[in-house]
Design a protein around this motif. Structure first.
Motif, PDB file in Angstrom:
ATOM      1  N   PRO A  59       0.825  -1.215   0.000  1.00  0.00           N
ATOM      2  CA  PRO A  59       0.000   0.000   0.000  1.00  0.00           C
ATOM      3  C   PRO A  59       0.855   1.259   0.000  1.00  0.00           C
ATOM      4  N   VAL A  60       0.285   2.347  -0.521  1.00  0.00           N
ATOM      5  CA  VAL A  60       0.898   3.669  -0.414  1.00  0.00           C
ATOM      6  C   VAL A  60       0.215   4.365   0.763  1.00  0.00           C
ATOM      7  N   ALA A  61       0.966   4.564   1.850  1.00  0.00           N
ATOM      8  CA  ALA A  61       0.375   5.136   3.065  1.00  0.00           C
ATOM      9  C   ALA A  61       0.096   6.618   2.859  1.00  0.00           C
ATOM     10  N   PRO A  62      -1.152   7.049   3.052  1.00  0.00           N
ATOM     11  CA  PRO A  62      -1.442   8.483   2.899  1.00  0.00           C
ATOM     12  C   PRO A  62      -0.851   9.290   4.044  1.00  0.00           C
ATOM     13  N   GLY A  63      -0.449  10.514   3.736  1.00  0.00           N
ATOM     14  CA  GLY A  63       0.103  11.373   4.768  1.00  0.00           C
ATOM     15  C   GLY A  63       1.234  12.221   4.249  1.00  0.00           C
ATOM     16  N   ALA A  64       1.894  12.923   5.173  1.00  0.00           N
ATOM     17  CA  ALA A  64       2.955  13.856   4.791  1.00  0.00           C
ATOM     18  C   ALA A  64       4.238  13.139   4.385  1.00  0.00           C
ATOM     19  N   GLN A  65       4.474  11.934   4.957  1.00  0.00           N
ATOM     20  CA  GLN A  65       5.706  11.208   4.657  1.00  0.00           C
ATOM     21  C   GLN A  65       5.511  10.297   3.449  1.00  0.00           C
ATOM     22  N   PRO A  66       6.436  10.307   2.488  1.00  0.00           N
ATOM     23  CA  PRO A  66       6.287   9.427   1.325  1.00  0.00           C
ATOM     24  C   PRO A  66       6.533   7.965   1.697  1.00  0.00           C
ATOM     25  N   THR A  67       5.961   7.082   0.915  1.00  0.00           N
ATOM     26  CA  THR A  67       6.272   5.657   0.989  1.00  0.00           C
ATOM     27  C   THR A  67       7.451   5.401   0.055  1.00  0.00           C
ATOM     28  N   VAL A  68       8.587   4.994   0.604  1.00  0.00           N
ATOM     29  CA  VAL A  68       9.784   4.750  -0.195  1.00  0.00           C
ATOM     30  C   VAL A  68       9.931   3.254  -0.401  1.00  0.00           C
ATOM     31  N   VAL A  69       9.998   2.829  -1.656  1.00  0.00           N
ATOM     32  CA  VAL A  69      10.083   1.418  -2.020  1.00  0.00           C
ATOM     33  C   VAL A  69      11.455   1.167  -2.630  1.00  0.00           C
ATOM     34  N   LEU A  70      12.237   0.281  -2.022  1.00  0.00           N
ATOM     35  CA  LEU A  70      13.536  -0.094  -2.576  1.00  0.00           C
ATOM     36  C   LEU A  70      13.323  -1.158  -3.631  1.00  0.00           C
ATOM     37  N   VAL A  71      13.807  -0.902  -4.834  1.00  0.00           N
ATOM     38  CA  VAL A  71      13.685  -1.893  -5.914  1.00  0.00           C
ATOM     39  C   VAL A  71      14.682  -3.006  -5.641  1.00  0.00           C
ATOM     40  N   PRO A  72      14.251  -4.246  -5.524  1.00  0.00           N
ATOM     41  CA  PRO A  72      15.165  -5.322  -5.127  1.00  0.00           C
ATOM     42  C   PRO A  72      16.152  -5.672  -6.221  1.00  0.00           C
ATOM     43  N   SER A  73      17.222  -6.337  -5.807  1.00  0.00           N
ATOM     44  CA  SER A  73      18.209  -6.863  -6.755  1.00  0.00           C
ATOM     45  C   SER A  73      18.426  -8.333  -6.442  1.00  0.00           C
ATOM     46  N   GLY A  74      19.000  -9.040  -7.386  1.00  0.00           N
ATOM     47  CA  GLY A  74      19.219 -10.471  -7.218  1.00  0.00           C
ATOM     48  C   GLY A  74      18.135 -11.268  -7.899  1.00  0.00           C
ATOM     49  N   SER A  75      18.408 -12.575  -8.116  1.00  0.00           N
ATOM     50  CA  SER A  75      17.473 -13.478  -8.770  1.00  0.00           C
ATOM     51  C   SER A  75      17.047 -12.882 -10.108  1.00  0.00           C
ATOM     52  N   ALA A  76      15.770 -13.007 -10.439  1.00  0.00           N
ATOM     53  CA  ALA A  76      15.305 -12.552 -11.747  1.00  0.00           C
ATOM     54  C   ALA A  76      15.352 -11.034 -11.894  1.00  0.00           C
ATOM     55  N   TRP A  77      15.398 -10.305 -10.778  1.00  0.00           N
ATOM     56  CA  TRP A  77      15.461  -8.852 -10.896  1.00  0.00           C
ATOM     57  C   TRP A  77      16.685  -8.412 -11.694  1.00  0.00           C
ATOM     58  N   ASP A  78      17.778  -9.143 -11.585  1.00  0.00           N
ATOM     59  CA  ASP A  78      18.989  -8.767 -12.311  1.00  0.00           C
ATOM     60  C   ASP A  78      19.083  -9.427 -13.679  1.00  0.00           C
ATOM     61  N   HIS A  79      18.294 -10.461 -13.923  1.00  0.00           N
ATOM     62  CA  HIS A  79      18.405 -11.196 -15.186  1.00  0.00           C
ATOM     63  C   HIS A  79      17.545 -10.604 -16.296  1.00  0.00           C
ATOM     64  N   TYR A  80      16.498  -9.857 -15.926  1.00  0.00           N
ATOM     65  CA  TYR A  80      15.546  -9.403 -16.931  1.00  0.00           C
ATOM     66  C   TYR A  80      15.464  -7.885 -16.943  1.00  0.00           C
ATOM     67  N   PRO A  81      15.514  -7.277 -18.136  1.00  0.00           N
ATOM     68  CA  PRO A  81      15.612  -5.819 -18.220  1.00  0.00           C
ATOM     69  C   PRO A  81      14.284  -5.087 -18.110  1.00  0.00           C
ATOM     70  N   ASN A  82      13.158  -5.783 -18.311  1.00  0.00           N
ATOM     71  CA  ASN A  82      11.862  -5.105 -18.322  1.00  0.00           C
ATOM     72  C   ASN A  82      11.331  -4.958 -16.903  1.00  0.00           C
ATOM     73  N   ARG A  83      11.070  -3.709 -16.508  1.00  0.00           N
ATOM     74  CA  ARG A  83      10.565  -3.433 -15.170  1.00  0.00           C
ATOM     75  C   ARG A  83       9.482  -2.374 -15.260  1.00  0.00           C
ATOM     76  N   CYS A  84       8.455  -2.556 -14.434  1.00  0.00           N
ATOM     77  CA  CYS A  84       7.338  -1.621 -14.494  1.00  0.00           C
ATOM     78  C   CYS A  84       6.751  -1.421 -13.104  1.00  0.00           C
ATOM     79  N   LEU A  85       6.374  -0.180 -12.812  1.00  0.00           N
ATOM     80  CA  LEU A  85       5.651   0.159 -11.598  1.00  0.00           C
ATOM     81  C   LEU A  85       4.179   0.310 -11.953  1.00  0.00           C
ATOM     82  N   HIS A  86       3.305  -0.435 -11.278  1.00  0.00           N
ATOM     83  CA  HIS A  86       1.865  -0.340 -11.482  1.00  0.00           C
ATOM     84  C   HIS A  86       1.258   0.390 -10.284  1.00  0.00           C
ATOM     85  N   LEU A  87       0.471   1.437 -10.539  1.00  0.00           N
ATOM     86  CA  LEU A  87      -0.230   2.177  -9.497  1.00  0.00           C
ATOM     87  C   LEU A  87      -1.733   2.006  -9.701  1.00  0.00           C
ATOM     88  N   GLY A  88      -2.452   1.711  -8.624  1.00  0.00           N
ATOM     89  CA  GLY A  88      -3.897   1.525  -8.726  1.00  0.00           C
ATOM     90  C   GLY A  88      -4.593   1.929  -7.441  1.00  0.00           C
TER      91      GLY A  88
END
Length: 306
Positions: free
Chosen positions: A212-241
């Motif tokens: 979830p994106v927590a509402p409020g004055a402080q942003p929600t910071v998401v660290l994009v992971p590394s390792g496993s398939a995260w490093d093997h595949y170049p296509n990455r997308c952020l979905h917001l809903g």
């Protein structure tokens, strides 16, 4: 059968004749300050002619081996299949007064440190018979040994250790080398065998992280992971809903910022509506974190790679 090659330094031209060659070693650095001014052109000439390329460093063994290694490694944008070599000899003024015990310790430290820095490259050592028999005390040469002799036929260096390359003569200002493998393809396959294994079937599946994106004055910071398939595949997308949390489809706005490890490369506001589905934002493999800020409840994020 075997194949033949040469080793080059600034004494050679930027584009020597490669006829009949399968590999070339090129001097890149010496000590803590010297850089061969022709090494880039020589490397490009080697690779442009379809040969296997290796880079070597000539040491000043009174220096810290790790500092010299860092200087050497920083010069090259290392590619899969590049060979890495310590030219371990020292008859010049910079090394002549260094005790042989310290020279042996330099060799051990340099090879092990460079292998830790470049685990997916073949890291080996060049030595002549004097250094191999009278200075070395462990028999350690990293991933491969390049042995130099004089007055012996190519492929017959006369040592018991399992060598891979043999510098057997000098002619016309060129050092002549031999490799015990049978083709340039076999040598290239061996050099590439140090690369990590391809991803497993499990790793090949799309990788997700959601929250979830927590509402409020402080942003929600998401660290994009590394390792496993995260490093093997170049296509990455952020979905917001948005969640459907009321009879009337809610709307909201998210302030999104994307960090690529050096700075915030993209900062913008994105309007959302639960009736319209997700909004997709493309990420790059270099992106390391995403900042999401909103005052609206019910907003979610998902990061996917494939």
């Amino acid at each position: 059968m075997g194949i033949y090659g040469q080793d080059w330094a600034s004494y050679q031209s930027s584009a020597p004749d490669t006829t009949g060659l399968s590999f070339v070693f090129v001097k890149v650095t010496e000590g803590l300050s010297y850089i061969n001014p022709r090494w880039v052109a020589q490397r490009d000439h080697v690779k442009g002619n379809g040969l296997v390329w290796g880079a070597y460093h000539y040491p000043h063994m009174a220096n810290d081996p790790r500092e010299e290694a860092d200087f050497f490694l920083a010069q090259v944008n290392w590619r899969p299949g590049d060979l890495v070599v310590l030219d371990w000899e020292g008859y010049d003024d910079a090394n002549r007064d260094v005790p042989r015990g310290e020279q042996a310790a330099y060799k051990e430290a340099w090879l092990r440190y460079v292998k830790r820095r470049l685990p997916y490259q073949p890291v080996g050592m060049y030595a002549n018979l004097d250094y191999w028999r009278n200075v070395d005390v462990t028999g350690f040469y990293g991933d491969f040994l390049w042995i130099a002799t004089a007055g012996r036929h190519a492929g017959d260096p006369g040592i018991a250790a399992r060598w891979l390359f043999h510098q057997y003569s000098e002619s016309g200002g060129m050092d002549r080398d031999y490799c015990r493998l049978d083709s340039v393809g076999e040598l290239r396959s061996w050099a590439l065998s140090f690369q990590p294994a391809p991803p497993s079937q499990e790793d090949a599946m799309p990788q997700w992280m959601t929250g979830p994106v927590a509402p409020g004055a402080q942003p929600t910071v998401v660290l994009v992971p590394s390792g496993s398939a995260w490093d093997h595949y170049p296509n990455r997308c952020l979905h917001l809903g948005m969640d459907q949390i009321a009879p009337t489809p809610p709307t909201g706005t998210v302030r999104i910022a994307i960090h690529n490890g050096m700075g915030w490369r993209s900062i913008r506001n994105i309007a959302l509506s639960s009736a319209e589905g997700t909004v997709d934002v493309q990420l790059t493999p270099n992106d390391t974190k995403v900042s999401l800020q909103t005052t609206t409840a019910g907003i979610t994020y998902a990061i996917e790679t494939w």
